[in-house]
Structure formats: C-alpha cells, structure tokens
Design a protein around this motif. Structure first.
Motif, PDB file in Angstrom:
ATOM      1  N   GLY A  63      20.841  64.832 -24.983  1.00 25.74           N
ATOM      2  CA  GLY A  63      20.971  65.828 -26.036  1.00 25.74           C
ATOM      3  C   GLY A  63      21.642  67.127 -25.640  1.00 25.74           C
ATOM      4  N   VAL A  64      22.201  67.204 -24.439  1.00 23.50           N
ATOM      5  CA  VAL A  64      22.903  68.422 -24.033  1.00 23.50           C
ATOM      6  C   VAL A  64      24.182  68.534 -24.855  1.00 23.50           C
ATOM      7  CG1 VAL A  64      24.113  69.573 -22.132  1.00 23.50           C
ATOM      8  CG2 VAL A  64      21.936  68.416 -21.719  1.00 23.50           C
ATOM      9  N   GLU A  65      24.440  69.723 -25.385  1.00 24.38           N
ATOM     10  CA  GLU A  65      25.629  69.945 -26.204  1.00 24.38           C
ATOM     11  C   GLU A  65      26.761  70.465 -25.324  1.00 24.38           C
ATOM     12  OE1 GLU A  65      27.280  72.697 -29.868  1.00 24.38           O
ATOM     13  OE2 GLU A  65      25.192  72.888 -29.263  1.00 24.38           O
ATOM     14  N   TYR A  66      27.762  69.659 -25.144  1.00 22.06           N
ATOM     15  CA  TYR A  66      28.951  70.073 -24.396  1.00 22.06           C
ATOM     16  C   TYR A  66      29.989  70.619 -25.356  1.00 22.06           C
ATOM     17  CZ  TYR A  66      27.886  68.404 -19.710  1.00 22.06           C
ATOM     18  OH  TYR A  66      27.351  68.256 -18.468  1.00 22.06           O
ATOM     19  N   ILE A  67      30.563  71.739 -25.009  1.00 21.73           N
ATOM     20  CA  ILE A  67      31.659  72.314 -25.773  1.00 21.73           C
ATOM     21  C   ILE A  67      32.964  71.720 -25.260  1.00 21.73           C
ATOM     22  CG2 ILE A  67      32.868  74.476 -26.266  1.00 21.73           C
ATOM     23  CD1 ILE A  67      30.023  75.791 -25.874  1.00 21.73           C
ATOM     24  N   GLN A  68      32.993  71.454 -23.966  1.00 26.94           N
ATOM     25  CA  GLN A  68      34.170  70.841 -23.329  1.00 26.94           C
ATOM     26  C   GLN A  68      33.680  69.875 -22.271  1.00 26.94           C
ATOM     27  OE1 GLN A  68      37.291  73.436 -21.524  1.00 26.94           O
ATOM     28  NE2 GLN A  68      36.756  72.294 -19.698  1.00 26.94           N
ATOM     29  N   GLU A  69      34.062  68.614 -22.370  1.00 32.72           N
ATOM     30  CA  GLU A  69      33.658  67.655 -21.353  1.00 32.72           C
ATOM     31  C   GLU A  69      34.388  67.955 -20.050  1.00 32.72           C
ATOM     32  OE1 GLU A  69      35.886  63.592 -21.642  1.00 32.72           O
ATOM     33  OE2 GLU A  69      35.258  64.165 -23.655  1.00 32.72           O
ATOM     34  N   PRO A  70      33.925  67.407 -18.926  1.00 26.32           N
ATOM     35  CA  PRO A  70      34.574  67.681 -17.639  1.00 26.32           C
ATOM     36  C   PRO A  70      36.072  67.390 -17.699  1.00 26.32           C
ATOM     37  CG  PRO A  70      32.518  66.512 -17.291  1.00 26.32           C
ATOM     38  CD  PRO A  70      32.773  66.514 -18.767  1.00 26.32           C
ATOM     39  N   SER A  71      36.866  68.377 -17.300  1.00 24.21           N
ATOM     40  CA  SER A  71      38.325  68.278 -17.346  1.00 24.21           C
ATOM     41  C   SER A  71      38.907  68.737 -16.028  1.00 24.21           C
ATOM     42  CB  SER A  71      38.878  69.162 -18.466  1.00 24.21           C
ATOM     43  OG  SER A  71      38.323  68.809 -19.701  1.00 24.21           O
ATOM     44  N   ASP A  72      39.965  68.067 -15.605  1.00 22.43           N
ATOM     45  CA  ASP A  72      40.673  68.484 -14.390  1.00 22.43           C
ATOM     46  C   ASP A  72      41.472  69.740 -14.688  1.00 22.43           C
ATOM     47  OD1 ASP A  72      39.821  66.368 -12.711  1.00 22.43           O
ATOM     48  OD2 ASP A  72      41.260  65.037 -13.679  1.00 22.43           O
ATOM     49  N   ARG A  73      41.328  70.709 -13.830  1.00 18.15           N
ATOM     50  CA  ARG A  73      42.066  71.975 -13.913  1.00 18.15           C
ATOM     51  C   ARG A  73      42.739  72.202 -12.561  1.00 18.15           C
ATOM     52  NH1 ARG A  73      41.877  72.025 -19.023  1.00 18.15           N
ATOM     53  NH2 ARG A  73      39.947  72.652 -20.022  1.00 18.15           N
ATOM     54  N   PRO A  74      43.689  73.113 -12.471  1.00 18.84           N
ATOM     55  CA  PRO A  74      44.341  73.358 -11.180  1.00 18.84           C
ATOM     56  C   PRO A  74      43.358  73.793 -10.085  1.00 18.84           C
ATOM     57  CG  PRO A  74      45.586  74.387 -12.950  1.00 18.84           C
ATOM     58  CD  PRO A  74      44.295  73.874 -13.552  1.00 18.84           C
ATOM     59  N   TYR A  75      42.264  74.407 -10.467  1.00 21.36           N
ATOM     60  CA  TYR A  75      41.281  74.922  -9.508  1.00 21.36           C
ATOM     61  C   TYR A  75      40.104  73.977  -9.286  1.00 21.36           C
ATOM     62  CZ  TYR A  75      39.666  76.321 -14.110  1.00 21.36           C
ATOM     63  OH  TYR A  75      39.320  76.325 -15.437  1.00 21.36           O
ATOM     64  N   GLY A  76      40.039  72.864 -10.036  1.00 24.12           N
ATOM     65  CA  GLY A  76      38.946  71.910  -9.866  1.00 24.12           C
ATOM     66  C   GLY A  76      38.582  71.239 -11.173  1.00 24.12           C
ATOM     67  N   VAL A  77      37.339  70.794 -11.279  1.00 24.90           N
ATOM     68  CA  VAL A  77      36.844  70.153 -12.500  1.00 24.90           C
ATOM     69  C   VAL A  77      35.953  71.156 -13.221  1.00 24.90           C
ATOM     70  CG1 VAL A  77      35.507  68.236 -13.444  1.00 24.90           C
ATOM     71  CG2 VAL A  77      36.925  67.871 -11.412  1.00 24.90           C
ATOM     72  N   ASN A 128      23.733  80.133 -25.410  1.00 24.60           N
ATOM     73  CA  ASN A 128      24.584  80.660 -24.344  1.00 24.60           C
ATOM     74  C   ASN A 128      25.520  79.575 -23.836  1.00 24.60           C
ATOM     75  OD1 ASN A 128      23.215  83.270 -24.105  1.00 24.60           O
ATOM     76  ND2 ASN A 128      21.513  82.027 -23.399  1.00 24.60           N
ATOM     77  N   TRP A 129      26.743  79.962 -23.517  1.00 28.38           N
ATOM     78  CA  TRP A 129      27.706  79.032 -22.934  1.00 28.38           C
ATOM     79  C   TRP A 129      27.552  79.042 -21.422  1.00 28.38           C
ATOM     80  CZ3 TRP A 129      33.188  78.662 -25.360  1.00 28.38           C
ATOM     81  CH2 TRP A 129      33.081  78.494 -26.741  1.00 28.38           C
ATOM     82  N   LEU A 130      27.565  77.870 -20.825  1.00 26.47           N
ATOM     83  CA  LEU A 130      27.517  77.726 -19.373  1.00 26.47           C
ATOM     84  C   LEU A 130      28.785  77.005 -18.936  1.00 26.47           C
ATOM     85  CD1 LEU A 130      23.870  76.456 -19.276  1.00 26.47           C
ATOM     86  CD2 LEU A 130      24.622  78.716 -18.566  1.00 26.47           C
ATOM     87  N   VAL A 131      29.462  77.549 -17.955  1.00 22.30           N
ATOM     88  CA  VAL A 131      30.671  76.927 -17.433  1.00 22.30           C
ATOM     89  C   VAL A 131      30.347  76.384 -16.053  1.00 22.30           C
ATOM     90  CG1 VAL A 131      33.085  77.269 -16.783  1.00 22.30           C
ATOM     91  CG2 VAL A 131      32.124  78.541 -18.712  1.00 22.30           C
ATOM     92  N   LEU A 132      30.502  75.076 -15.885  1.00 21.58           N
ATOM     93  CA  LEU A 132      30.262  74.418 -14.601  1.00 21.58           C
ATOM     94  C   LEU A 132      31.604  74.091 -13.979  1.00 21.58           C
ATOM     95  CD1 LEU A 132      27.533  71.894 -15.793  1.00 21.58           C
ATOM     96  CD2 LEU A 132      27.197  74.191 -14.875  1.00 21.58           C
ATOM     97  N   TRP A 149      30.664  63.646 -11.781  1.00 19.37           N
ATOM     98  CA  TRP A 149      30.703  64.537 -12.944  1.00 19.37           C
ATOM     99  C   TRP A 149      30.699  63.717 -14.212  1.00 19.37           C
ATOM    100  CZ3 TRP A 149      30.646  69.465 -14.636  1.00 19.37           C
ATOM    101  CH2 TRP A 149      30.743  70.497 -13.695  1.00 19.37           C
ATOM    102  N   ARG A 150      31.548  62.686 -14.241  1.00 20.07           N
ATOM    103  CA  ARG A 150      31.676  61.876 -15.465  1.00 20.07           C
ATOM    104  C   ARG A 150      30.348  61.186 -15.778  1.00 20.07           C
ATOM    105  NH1 ARG A 150      36.204  64.536 -16.455  1.00 20.07           N
ATOM    106  NH2 ARG A 150      37.803  64.125 -14.922  1.00 20.07           N
ATOM    107  N   LYS A 151      29.692  60.649 -14.759  1.00 20.04           N
ATOM    108  CA  LYS A 151      28.403  59.970 -14.955  1.00 20.04           C
ATOM    109  C   LYS A 151      27.343  60.977 -15.383  1.00 20.04           C
ATOM    110  CE  LYS A 151      24.944  57.160 -12.676  1.00 20.04           C
ATOM    111  NZ  LYS A 151      24.247  56.967 -11.439  1.00 20.04           N
ATOM    112  N   THR A 152      27.275  62.122 -14.706  1.00 18.03           N
ATOM    113  CA  THR A 152      26.301  63.160 -15.046  1.00 18.03           C
ATOM    114  C   THR A 152      26.526  63.638 -16.477  1.00 18.03           C
ATOM    115  OG1 THR A 152      26.174  63.850 -12.732  1.00 18.03           O
ATOM    116  CG2 THR A 152      25.395  65.419 -14.373  1.00 18.03           C
ATOM    117  N   PHE A 153      27.784  63.810 -16.860  1.00 14.90           N
ATOM    118  CA  PHE A 153      28.123  64.222 -18.225  1.00 14.90           C
ATOM    119  C   PHE A 153      27.537  63.237 -19.227  1.00 14.90           C
ATOM    120  CE2 PHE A 153      31.157  63.442 -21.738  1.00 14.90           C
ATOM    121  CZ  PHE A 153      31.010  64.633 -22.420  1.00 14.90           C
TER     122      PHE A 153
END
Length: 66
Positions: free
Chosen positions: A23-37, A47-51, A12-16
């Motif tokens: 030139g991809v605009e990230y609103i939030q970089e990959p972050s650890d959450r209780p349910y995953g990344v 449009n916002w996309l949540v991965l 994820w970090r490398k792909t980010f």
C-alpha cells in the motif's frame, strides 16, 4: 517503522513491488538517473520522500572526452 535495505538496482525493483503491494504510494517508481537510481514516495502524512541509491563514480568519469 519502515526499514529498507541498502538496495542495488535489481533489489530496488523487487523492494518497489513489495512496498506497492503493502500500500505504499509511489509518486515515481525507481528510475535510472545520471547520479543513480531515484524513487519518490509519499508517506501517510502526505510528505514526499526521495530515495536515491548513488551511482559509484571513478576519476575516469570526470575526464574530458577525447
């Protein structure tokens, strides 16, 4: 069309980094959450996309604490 692999957290970090360099605009970089990344990006139409890479769970994760 953007094709993404099913990444693991280190990928994820490398792909980010690669997508930001393209030139991809990230609103939030990959972050650890209780349910995953989770990462949030915006497409060229605004449009916002949540991965999300879901965390693997086991039955032990749902047992009450002793």
């Amino acid at each position: 069309m953007l094709s993404l692999p099913h990444p693991t957290a280190p990928v994820w970090r490398k792909t980010f980094a690669e997508l930001v360099a393209k030139g991809v605009e990230y609103i939030q970089e990959p972050s650890d959450r209780p349910y995953g990344v989770e990462a949030v990006l915006r497409d060229n139409s605004g449009n916002w996309l949540v991965l999300v890479e879901q965390k693997l769970y086991s039955a032990a994760d749902f047992q009450p604490a002793d």
